[in-house]
Design a protein around this motif. Structure first.
Motif, short mmCIF file in Angstrom:
data_model
loop_
_atom_site.label_atom_id
_atom_site.label_comp_id
_atom_site.label_asym_id
_atom_site.label_seq_id
_atom_site.Cartn_x
_atom_site.Cartn_y
_atom_site.Cartn_z
N VAL A 1 0.54 -1.25 0.05
CA VAL A 1 0.00 0.01 0.03
C VAL A 1 0.80 1.42 0.02
N MET A 2 1.89 1.17 0.82
CA MET A 2 3.00 2.50 1.20
C MET A 2 3.52 2.59 -0.49
N GLY A 3 4.04 1.57 -0.98
CA GLY A 3 4.63 1.63 -2.41
C GLY A 3 3.74 2.29 -3.15
N SER A 4 2.46 1.86 -3.25
CA SER A 4 1.76 2.29 -4.25
C SER A 4 1.11 3.85 -4.20
N VAL A 5 1.09 3.97 -2.87
CA VAL A 5 0.91 5.46 -2.43
C VAL A 5 1.87 6.46 -3.04
N LEU A 6 3.19 5.98 -2.46
CA LEU A 6 4.38 6.82 -2.76
C LEU A 6 4.86 6.93 -4.29
N THR A 7 4.60 5.94 -4.94
CA THR A 7 4.79 5.76 -6.33
C THR A 7 4.16 6.90 -7.14
N ALA A 8 3.02 7.10 -6.79
CA ALA A 8 2.05 8.36 -7.32
C ALA A 8 2.89 9.49 -7.56
N HIS A 9 3.59 9.82 -6.12
CA HIS A 9 4.21 10.81 -5.80
C HIS A 9 5.53 10.99 -6.38
N THR B 1 10.67 6.09 -5.53
CA THR B 1 9.97 5.51 -4.21
C THR B 1 10.83 4.27 -3.72
N ILE B 2 11.78 3.83 -4.61
CA ILE B 2 12.85 2.72 -4.31
C ILE B 2 13.67 3.35 -3.27
N TRP B 3 13.73 4.48 -3.05
CA TRP B 3 14.86 4.95 -2.24
C TRP B 3 14.19 4.91 -0.77
N VAL B 4 13.01 4.76 -0.71
CA VAL B 4 12.26 4.61 0.69
C VAL B 4 12.61 3.15 1.19
N SER B 5 12.65 2.08 0.36
CA SER B 5 13.19 0.96 0.62
C SER B 5 14.60 1.02 0.96
#
Length: 191
Positions: free
Chosen positions: A152-160, A165-169
């Motif tokens: 869910v977090m990945g989907s939400v963050l990918t929109a922005h 987003t992979i940097w969050v990982s």
């Protein structure tokens, strides 16, 4: 194309081979080979650094994962194949280095085995009342829940953030890397 579910890549590769679509078949072979390479690399790191006192060999694996995933965040959309190959390699490092939680086997990058184990333990807890089965059931469903939250977090963050987003990982892996130092200190009697 899948980075963490090589079974899907093998099925799709086979489908394209059957249709004599050689270029497409090779596209699905690439992440499978990258995954195999990641397993090989993880075993190599483990063999070379098993007795290392400064870092646990798994910390070196996590450091490699962080570096590779950080690079993926810079790749443009037209390099999705390269990104998938790198992520497949990283998934193999992860799966090979982190195989158990409290003595029970589990997978960090996919849920099918965890779901099977969770449900099996739920069944046996309901029919035996053994606390061990309950605890394993909770752990496995907990891992699946965290996986779902991450999706869910990945989907939400990918929109922005798009591919960054992979940097969050990378940040979450860095936290894990640092936690491993704390655990080593506690086990070694330094805390």
């Amino acid at each position: 194309m899948f980075a963490n579910a090589q079974t899907g890549n093998i099925v799709l590769m086979g489908s394209h081979l059957a249709a004599r679509e050689w270029n497409m078949a090779v596209r699905y072979l690439a992440p499978v080979l990258a995954f195999a390479g990641g397993v090989y690399m993880a075993e190599h790191v483990k063999r070379l650094h098993r007795q290392d006192r400064r870092f646990h060999w798994r910390q070196l694996i996590v450091a490699i994962e962080i570096l590779l995933l950080f690079v993926v965040g810079f790749l443009p959309q037209d390099m999705n194949m390269a990104a998938n190959i790198i992520v497949s390699f990283v998934c193999a490092l992860q799966v090979n280095a982190f195989r158990k939680i409290k003595g029970s086997p589990y997978a960090t990058t996919m849920c099918i085995g965890n779901l099977r184990s969770a449900t099996e333990n739920l069944y046996w807890y309901r029919h035996t009342g053994q606390k061990d089965h309950r605890d394993k059931c909770i752990r496995y469903y907990g891992v699946i829940g965290i996986f779902a939250v991450g999706a869910v977090m990945g989907s939400v963050l990918t929109a922005h953030l798009r591919e960054r987003t992979i940097w969050v990982s990378c940040g979450l892996l860095l936290v894990s890397f640092l936690i491993m130092f704390v655990k080593e200190d506690i086990e070694g009697g330094h805390v």
